[in-house]
Motif scaffolding. Structure first.
Motif, mmCIF file in Angstrom:
data_model
loop_
_atom_site.group_PDB
_atom_site.id
_atom_site.type_symbol
_atom_site.label_atom_id
_atom_site.label_comp_id
_atom_site.label_asym_id
_atom_site.label_seq_id
_atom_site.Cartn_x
_atom_site.Cartn_y
_atom_site.Cartn_z
ATOM 1 N N MET A 1 -7.071 -5.393 -5.377
ATOM 2 C CA MET A 1 -7.231 -4.189 -4.573
ATOM 3 C C MET A 1 -6.136 -3.183 -4.925
ATOM 4 N N ALA A 2 -6.414 -1.940 -4.622
ATOM 5 C CA ALA A 2 -5.474 -0.864 -4.936
ATOM 6 C C ALA A 2 -4.263 -0.894 -4.006
ATOM 7 N N HIS A 3 -3.106 -0.577 -4.570
ATOM 8 C CA HIS A 3 -1.860 -0.450 -3.815
ATOM 9 C C HIS A 3 -1.661 1.036 -3.562
ATOM 10 N N VAL A 4 -1.637 1.429 -2.284
ATOM 11 C CA VAL A 4 -1.535 2.840 -1.922
ATOM 12 C C VAL A 4 -0.416 3.043 -0.916
ATOM 13 N N ALA A 5 -0.049 4.302 -0.717
ATOM 14 C CA ALA A 5 0.935 4.658 0.307
ATOM 15 C C ALA A 5 0.475 5.925 1.011
ATOM 16 N N ARG A 6 0.769 6.006 2.302
ATOM 17 C CA ARG A 6 0.432 7.177 3.103
ATOM 18 C C ARG A 6 1.625 7.537 3.982
ATOM 19 N N ARG A 7 1.834 8.840 4.143
ATOM 20 C CA ARG A 7 2.789 9.348 5.137
ATOM 21 C C ARG A 7 1.974 9.730 6.361
ATOM 22 N N VAL A 8 2.400 9.251 7.524
ATOM 23 C CA VAL A 8 1.674 9.454 8.772
ATOM 24 C C VAL A 8 2.623 10.115 9.764
ATOM 25 N N VAL A 9 2.231 11.271 10.287
ATOM 26 C CA VAL A 9 3.016 11.953 11.311
ATOM 27 C C VAL A 9 2.159 12.011 12.568
ATOM 28 N N VAL A 10 2.668 11.385 13.635
ATOM 29 C CA VAL A 10 1.903 11.232 14.872
ATOM 30 C C VAL A 10 2.498 12.155 15.933
ATOM 31 N N HIS A 11 1.651 13.005 16.517
ATOM 32 C CA HIS A 11 2.071 13.975 17.528
ATOM 33 C C HIS A 11 1.534 13.577 18.898
ATOM 34 N N GLY A 12 2.219 14.008 19.928
ATOM 35 C CA GLY A 12 1.822 13.734 21.299
ATOM 36 C C GLY A 12 2.983 13.100 22.045
ATOM 37 N N VAL A 13 2.665 12.316 23.068
ATOM 38 C CA VAL A 13 3.687 11.566 23.799
ATOM 39 C C VAL A 13 3.835 10.240 23.060
ATOM 40 N N VAL A 14 4.739 10.219 22.084
ATOM 41 C CA VAL A 14 4.873 9.053 21.220
ATOM 42 C C VAL A 14 6.312 8.554 21.112
ATOM 43 N N GLN A 15 7.248 9.232 21.752
ATOM 44 C CA GLN A 15 8.616 8.741 21.790
ATOM 45 C C GLN A 15 8.912 8.225 23.191
ATOM 46 N N GLY A 16 9.692 7.155 23.250
ATOM 47 C CA GLY A 16 10.033 6.575 24.546
ATOM 48 C C GLY A 16 8.956 5.656 25.104
ATOM 49 N N VAL A 17 7.976 5.290 24.273
ATOM 50 C CA VAL A 17 6.888 4.415 24.731
ATOM 51 C C VAL A 17 6.774 3.162 23.860
ATOM 52 N N GLY A 18 7.778 2.904 23.031
ATOM 53 C CA GLY A 18 7.757 1.718 22.175
ATOM 54 C C GLY A 18 6.907 1.876 20.923
ATOM 55 N N TYR A 19 6.645 3.116 20.528
ATOM 56 C CA TYR A 19 5.765 3.354 19.381
ATOM 57 C C TYR A 19 6.326 2.735 18.102
ATOM 58 N N ARG A 20 7.610 2.944 17.817
ATOM 59 C CA ARG A 20 8.183 2.426 16.568
ATOM 60 C C ARG A 20 8.138 0.902 16.525
ATOM 61 N N TRP A 21 8.468 0.248 17.617
ATOM 62 C CA TRP A 21 8.458 -1.217 17.656
ATOM 63 C C TRP A 21 7.038 -1.748 17.517
ATOM 64 N N SER A 22 6.103 -1.081 18.161
ATOM 65 C CA SER A 22 4.701 -1.487 18.042
ATOM 66 C C SER A 22 4.189 -1.265 16.623
ATOM 67 N N ALA A 23 4.613 -0.177 15.994
ATOM 68 C CA ALA A 23 4.214 0.090 14.608
ATOM 69 C C ALA A 23 4.732 -1.011 13.686
ATOM 70 N N ALA A 24 5.957 -1.458 13.919
ATOM 71 C CA ALA A 24 6.528 -2.534 13.094
ATOM 72 C C ALA A 24 5.738 -3.833 13.272
ATOM 73 N N ARG A 25 5.330 -4.133 14.499
ATOM 74 C CA ARG A 25 4.514 -5.328 14.738
ATOM 75 C C ARG A 25 3.159 -5.207 14.046
ATOM 76 N N GLU A 26 2.559 -4.026 14.123
ATOM 77 C CA GLU A 26 1.262 -3.819 13.475
ATOM 78 C C GLU A 26 1.403 -3.920 11.961
ATOM 79 N N ALA A 27 2.466 -3.373 11.423
ATOM 80 C CA ALA A 27 2.707 -3.464 9.977
ATOM 81 C C ALA A 27 2.854 -4.921 9.546
ATOM 82 N N ALA A 28 3.573 -5.706 10.331
ATOM 83 C CA ALA A 28 3.746 -7.126 10.016
ATOM 84 C C ALA A 28 2.398 -7.849 10.074
#
Length: 91
Positions: A1-28
């Protein structure tokens, strides 16, 4: 399969809600590498790379985020793969 990369910028109420930690869990869960960080404009930014299907799934997850987040828009751009091997939460 192809190896790709994407930059993702998420707007809205996304700070202070555990977004970064949840993203790390999803990435894992998906087996993708990259990083995630809060931006000074209130958005969350991530670069994710790996198998094209797994990266696509991560981007889909980013459009909703964790419980408590209220995503209003997501900007996705192609990124040159950096052959990252882990997923980091940046300050």
């Amino acid at each position: 399969m192809a190896h790709v990369a994407r930059r993702v910028v998420v707007h809205g109420v996304v700070q202070g809600v555990g977004y970064r930690w949840s993203a790390a869990r999803e990435a894992a869960r998906l087996g993708v590498a990259g990083w995630v960080r809060n931006r000074s404009d209130g958005a969350v930014e991530a670069v994710v790379e790996g198998d094209a299907e797994a990266v696509h799934e991560f981007v889909g997850w980013a459009r909703q985020g964790p419980r408590g987040a209220s995503v209003t828009s997501v900007d996705v751009t192609d990124e040159a793969p950096g052959h990252r091997v882990s997923f980091e939460i940046e300050p």
